[in-house]
Every structure is written in C-alpha cells, then in structure tokens.
Design a protein around this motif. Structure first.
Motif, PDB file in Angstrom:
ATOM      1  N   THR A 298      58.465 -16.042  20.501  1.00 39.63           N
ATOM      2  CA  THR A 298      57.375 -17.009  20.533  1.00 39.63           C
ATOM      3  C   THR A 298      57.338 -17.712  21.884  1.00 39.63           C
ATOM      4  O   THR A 298      58.272 -17.628  22.688  1.00 39.63           O
ATOM      5  N   ALA A 299      56.260 -18.456  22.100  1.00 40.54           N
ATOM      6  CA  ALA A 299      56.184 -19.268  23.313  1.00 40.54           C
ATOM      7  C   ALA A 299      57.323 -20.274  23.345  1.00 40.54           C
ATOM      8  O   ALA A 299      57.929 -20.522  24.404  1.00 40.54           O
ATOM      9  N   VAL A 341      50.679 -15.673  23.249  1.00 37.57           N
ATOM     10  CA  VAL A 341      51.951 -16.221  23.713  1.00 37.57           C
ATOM     11  C   VAL A 341      51.920 -16.395  25.230  1.00 37.57           C
ATOM     12  O   VAL A 341      52.372 -17.417  25.770  1.00 37.57           O
ATOM     13  N   GLN A 343      49.383 -16.944  27.180  1.00 35.65           N
ATOM     14  CA  GLN A 343      48.560 -18.096  27.535  1.00 35.65           C
ATOM     15  C   GLN A 343      49.298 -19.410  27.274  1.00 35.65           C
ATOM     16  O   GLN A 343      49.235 -20.343  28.102  1.00 35.65           O
ATOM     17  N   ASP A 344      50.011 -19.494  26.163  1.00 29.86           N
ATOM     18  CA  ASP A 344      50.779 -20.709  25.862  1.00 29.86           C
ATOM     19  C   ASP A 344      51.902 -20.920  26.883  1.00 29.86           C
ATOM     20  O   ASP A 344      52.143 -22.058  27.332  1.00 29.86           O
ATOM     21  N   ARG A 347      50.463 -22.040  30.195  1.00 39.47           N
ATOM     22  CA  ARG A 347      50.026 -23.440  30.114  1.00 39.47           C
ATOM     23  C   ARG A 347      51.232 -24.368  30.312  1.00 39.47           C
ATOM     24  O   ARG A 347      51.135 -25.393  31.015  1.00 39.47           O
TER      25      ARG A 347
END
Length: 407
Positions: A298-299, A341, A343-344, A347
């Motif tokens: 996960t992110a 994921v 993109q997160d 960010r």
C-alpha cells in the motif's frame, strides 16, 4: 632496467599524474584487513551496488571498466565479498586508464596494495579498501581496475547489469597494458563496488542515488555512460556546487521493502550508501517495483519505508532528496490499483515536507495528454524505462543546489 623504470614513471606522471613511482616488494603477503582497509576516506567517484553473481572461477582475471565522476588524488578501490560464503583472495590488483577496449594507456597501469601487501583476503560478508595510490585521477575518464583471483570458488559478489563492457582472461595478466590476453568480455562488474579519490577542494562531497533499473541504466546505450546519474555527474562537474561525486546505487528490479532483485533498499542502505566516503546527500528514486508487483503493498507501506530511509540517513548526517515515481501504464504489470498507489505516494513525496528536497520525475517523464503514461519521446518502448533522451531529461530535472545541503 633503470632507464625503462624511469620512463614508466614519467609516463605515469602524465597519465595518472603520479607523484611517486615506487617499486613493491616481490614477496606477496596476505593483508589482515587492518582499519585502513575497512574504513573509507575521501569522496566516492564511482560505485555500483553489490549483489550475488554466479560461482567464482579460480585463476581468473577481470579487467573492469568504470567511469569516474569527480577527480582527485589518492585513488582507493573497495573490493566486496558481501555475498560470498568463504574468504576471497585477490593476489594482484592494478588500476590504469582505458585506451581502447581492454588496452590501457601506456604507463598508466599501477599496482594497488592492501595494508602494504600485494595480496588481500576478504572474509565472507566483508569489504576491503585498498591503500591510497599516489597521484591524481581525472574526472570523467574510464578507469580500468584489473583483478586476479587465484582460487575463487563459491558465490561471487558484483554488479550484474553494468551497461559497460569489461574483459576476462585466464591467468594473471593484470600488469599487462595490452589487450592480447583479454579475449573474453563480460557485462558485469566483479568484486569491485566503489572507487574513491581525495579532491583538491576539501569541501567537495558526493551524492549517492538509491534506485532500481531506471537508475541502473537499463535501456540506455551500453558503453556510452548515458544512465541518468552519468548525465547528472556531467552537470555537477560544471555546476556551482561542491557536490561533484556521484555514486550510482541502482539495481534492476530492486524494491524498497522486499529482497528479491538484490537486497531491498532498506537492507542495503548502510553498505551501498551510508558507508561510502564523502556522501553528503542520498537521492531516493525507488518504489515502482514495490507497487507494480501485486503483492498488496500500500501507499502507507511504501511511505513507511521512505520514512525509515530518511530517519537513518539523517541520523548519519546525510540529506535526503526524493524523486516521485514515474508513469508506467502500458507495462505488463500496470493496473488501476497500482496507479492509485503511485499517485498517493507521489502526493506524499511532493507535499509531506519530510525530505530535504524533492524532484518531480513523474512530471518530467509523463505525457501531457495521458498522465499515467511515459512521454513517447522518452519511452524506450516498454512504457517504463526511459531511453537516452529520457535519461538526460531526468538529470536536467535535478536542481544541483538541492544536493548541496548539510545537516
């Protein structure tokens, strides 16, 4: 003999700018890895991440071609037996400058010693630094390190995907400047994983790039030093910054969190980055292999890995510059979940403020029309790895001033 030796010293003075030309006693003794051979000094001018290679070969010679970043005196090399399961003996080690192929510039090939001895035995899991070699090594040249292993067996340590042609032979031909006996080629670097120098400016430092296949240079042109860290080194050579050395610590397929294609970034951080001499900044550009592997990363998982790298680097007094993860839609392992994921994670990199600086490689590489895809002009064809133009664009995106920080 005296006249010939004097001529060799004069030639070496021109090519490696030697300040001394001394004979080494003929008796070869085994160095016991005193402190001088286990700790690093100076500034790293070249490096490549160590990994496990195939079995070692007895009575084998390796002529390894590497490209320097920063120049300076007191050349030292680091030999690695990090993945060996038994001691590794090297009984002849030389360093010279490449003329063409396996041939060296006349007079440039000089013997290296370890604790004053011609022979060094590196324990399993250990590394060894050579003694300083008097003289100056120029920036941006092809250094050639020639090694001979008399009885190597078991797993060898080295860097599998060099994107550079090096040379092999049977027997000890390390002292020879000519190419006649170096008839085989290899695309790997064996046993050698770092080179350092002492720059004339004592304030000079280095950046170590921790990454995967993009940093490793996959799909850049072999033998032309067009990995993006190579382009960065050329920029830093003329930039108004004291960071001049570049260590390329990329491994193809590498992940931040899990071992597989080499040890994970977390597991190799100390050896491959923090232990290198003169490293002031860690440049972190890794994560695409974690999020495209469909292992449930996960992110939050990847961000936790980044945070650990930052914490450990900061504790060692290093700055950390992070780059966003590039686009890869069109690659066989891309899917919307992995994209989410990415993109997160990007960010977080851009907005968290937890890094000393950031570079937006995603913005550099992506198409302005389809943000999930690499710009076709930079795409080598597999929709993940940049071509030479893309490699150059990545280096151009880095602000040299962001690397020149202290903690």
């Amino acid at each position: 003999m005296t006249g010939r030796l004097g001529r060799s010293c004069r030639i070496a003075t021109v090519l490696l700018v030697a300040v001394a030309c001394q004979s080494v006693p003929a008796r070869a003794t085994v160095a016991r890895l005193p402190e001088a051979t286990t700790r690093a000094t100076g500034v790293v001018t070249w490096a490549a991440s160590a990994d496990r290679l195939e079995e070692g070969t007895a009575d084998r010679g390796y002529r390894l071609v590497v490209h320097t970043s920063v120049g300076g005196g007191d050349l030292r090399i680091r030999l690695s037996n990090a993945f060996g399961d038994r001691p590794l003996t090297l009984d002849s080690v030389y360093a010279g400058l490449q003329r063409q192929g396996a041939a060296l510039r006349p007079g440039s090939n000089r013997r290296l010693t370890f604790g004053g001895a011609r022979t060094v035995t590196v324990p399993a899991g250990a590394v060894a630094w050579s003694d300083p070699l008097p003289g100056k090594l120029p920036a941006a040249v092809n250094l050639v390190v020639s090694l001979h292993t008399p009885d190597a067996t078991g797993p060898a340590t080295g860097h599998g995907m060099a994107m550079q042609t090096s040379y092999l032979t049977q027997g000890d031909h390390t002292a020879e400047a000519g190419a006649a006996d170096w008839t085989e080629t290899t695309g790997s670097w064996w046993y050698l994983d770092a080179v350092s120098v002492r720059p004339s400016n004592g304030a000079t430092g280095a950046v170590a790039v921790l990454g995967d296949s993009i940093t490793d240079g996959w799909q850049s042109t072999t033998d032309l030093n067009r990995r993006w860290p190579d382009y960065l080194a050329r920029r830093l050579g003329t930039a108004g910054t004291t960071v001049k050395g570049v260590a390329d610590e990329g491994i193809s397929g590498n992940k931040v969190l899990a071992d597989g294609a080499g040890q994970s970034a977390l597991h190799r951080l100390d050896r491959d980055v923090l232990a290198l001499p003169g490293v002031r900044t860690v440049f972190l550009f890794e994560g695409v292999n974690d999020l495209k592997a469909h292992t449930g990363v996960t992110a939050a998982d990847l961000i936790a890995g980044y945070r650990e790298i930052v914490q450990r680097a900061h504790a060692a007094g290093k700055c950390v510059v992070a780059a966003t993860v590039g686009p890869f839609e069109g690659w066989s392992e891309w899917d919307p979940a992995a994209e989410a994921v990415r993109q997160d994670v990007n960010r977080f990199i851009l907005t968290s403020g937890e890094f000393d600086a950031v570079t937006d490689f995603d913005h550099t590489l992506r198409s302005p029309y389809v943000r999930e895809r690499i710009l076709p002009f930079f795409d080598n064809g597999d929709h993940l790895h940049p071509n030479d133009k893309g490699m150059h664009a990545l280096a151009e995106a880095v602000d040299p001033g962001s690397l020149d920080c202290t903690r």
